[in-house]
Design an enzyme around this catalytic site. Sequence first.
Site, PDB file in Angstrom:
ATOM      1  N   LEU A 191       5.637 -17.787  -2.147  1.00 10.53           N
ATOM      2  CA  LEU A 191       5.740 -17.293  -3.528  1.00 10.53           C
ATOM      3  C   LEU A 191       6.254 -15.861  -3.583  1.00 10.53           C
ATOM      4  CD1 LEU A 191       2.414 -18.673  -5.058  1.00 10.53           C
ATOM      5  CD2 LEU A 191       4.727 -19.565  -5.379  1.00 10.53           C
ATOM      6  N   GLY A 202       4.165  -5.371   1.082  1.00  9.91           N
ATOM      7  CA  GLY A 202       3.855  -4.531   2.225  1.00  9.91           C
ATOM      8  C   GLY A 202       2.569  -4.910   2.923  1.00  9.91           C
ATOM      9  N   ASP A 243      -1.578   0.528  -7.436  1.00  8.93           N
ATOM     10  CA  ASP A 243      -0.265  -0.107  -7.275  1.00  8.93           C
ATOM     11  C   ASP A 243       0.072  -0.949  -8.496  1.00  8.93           C
ATOM     12  OD1 ASP A 243       2.095  -0.483  -5.918  1.00  8.93           O
ATOM     13  OD2 ASP A 243       1.383  -2.171  -4.735  1.00  8.93           O
TER      14      ASP A 243
END
Length: 575
Positions: free
Chosen positions: A284, A288, A402
């Site tokens: 999918l 990182g 993030d």
Amino acid sequence: MKTVSVLVFFFLFFLMKKSRSKNLTHCVRMFSCGSLDFRFPFFNTTMPSRCGLFKLNCTDHHISEIQLVEEGKWYKVTSVSQAETITITDPRLSQSLETGSCSDLSRFSLPDSPWLEMTTLYKCNNSRRKHGFSYANCKGGGSSLYYSDLTDYSGCSVIKTPESWVISRNKNGFNLNATFSLHINLPRGCSSCHRRGGQCTMIKEKFRCRGGSKEDYQDVKLKLGLGLSAGLTVIIIILVLITVRVKKTRKSDWNTESVEAVVMLKRYSYARVKKMTNSFAHVLGKGGFGTVYKGKLPDGGVDIAVKILKEGKGTGEEFINEVASMSRTSHVNIVSLLGFCYERNKRAIVYEFMPNGSLDKFISENMSTKIEWERLYDIALGVSRGLEYLHNRCVSRIVHFDIKPQNILMDKDLCPKISDFGLAKLCKNKESVMSMLDARGTVGYIAPEVFSNNFGGVSHKSDVYSYGMVILEMIGAKNIENFGSNNSSMGEVMRIFGDQITKEEERIAKKMVLVGLWCIQTNPSDRPPMIKVIEMLEGNLEALQIPSKPLFCLPTATVPETLEDSHGISSCSKP
């Protein structure tokens, strides 16, 4: 056994070498440089020049150099300080200034790049011109002067310089600094051109997308996926051989009973995870911190997403504690965790499957021609509620670090859900200070204080900054962060959306622009907490004020190392 291991090792090395030589001819959407993730317009030295506009020379620990134009000079990278600002050092000018041999800036002219904001100086020998100036630490013995604004520059040499060399000049006593900042200014459509496999070009000061097609782009992704799948298969074989050899000589640092007592989720074996994903057949996405595969639960066949984490530096206890805290979260705008796998270095997390993919994919595929303002508003409001829950209403406060369109997933009803907690930090309510060992996040969304504590303490306000950048990118206004009450009007900003917009859509657009600009204020204490962001989105447009223009640099002494706002929400310091 030893002979087999050696043979398999060399076979693996040969395959990886072969795969790497092929992959270097292709572009990748995101790559790591030091501890940071980068994407277009940056590319590294292993990629062809068509992959980006600015080449980075990376090491294992940091970004060392950058090339502003193809085959141009290399400059040392000091920092990538905000969304589209880079701070660099010219080593040639630095050496010339240190030795006192600097006499002519013509030797240090920057490359003429259409993607960077620069200014022009003119070096003239004609002393009859007015308003000429010189620099205290770079002047020769002649009568040559520099001019920043000339209509007639015949007989003068043209020098491209950073804007700070002219804006900061204070008569003739100003000293040049070999370290300076440059702002990246990409035209609208350049990023989508790159995603299609094209190259951004400027022809007669007009943007043009040269080459590229959707088919080419899909072909590159297919070949890259096949190569990585082959490498992954060989790695699994090696892991199986190693496991068979050492299984009898080691004990697990966490047994099944102790792990399941801490984590209130179902625990799966690695073999079961492999079976649920059909041997990791359907990828999918990649990031990182690991690869995400599509699978099905063994009981009922419900679709799931399984994230296989890369082997990290942290201990198993840290992984368990993090998963345990997130397993206790329950909110409509946060992806639900369904289970996990933990077998020493084999770690995986099982999530609910999101059929509509990421927000990044949804916007590029569904709103490239016409923006659905009410849909975007609902998405922005949902993400804000999810972040507010993480910051204020969890058992342990969670700072995500993030937030970006790729980490916001859309369910079947297009309800946004925050995902990917690989960089998240936990902060107990009674322990407000949290350690930060290095910069974390994705360039373009990272708050300035995460790079340097000169801008303030790292806290939940870092997520607020990332959220603001996501909002501006959602509505195609990411390049208006220079807008502010001191030099612009709202009417100027609204012109970027064109005239095909209704009154109600205009109100939504204005509200999202103002909220986004408030969230990306440089000083963390000027950004609203997420509970206030929700109030701003749900409240009246007339109650919103235009924020000040975000700064690219703040004086070192003006911002304290740790900030706490009046709402009593904890902050987390960076050492």
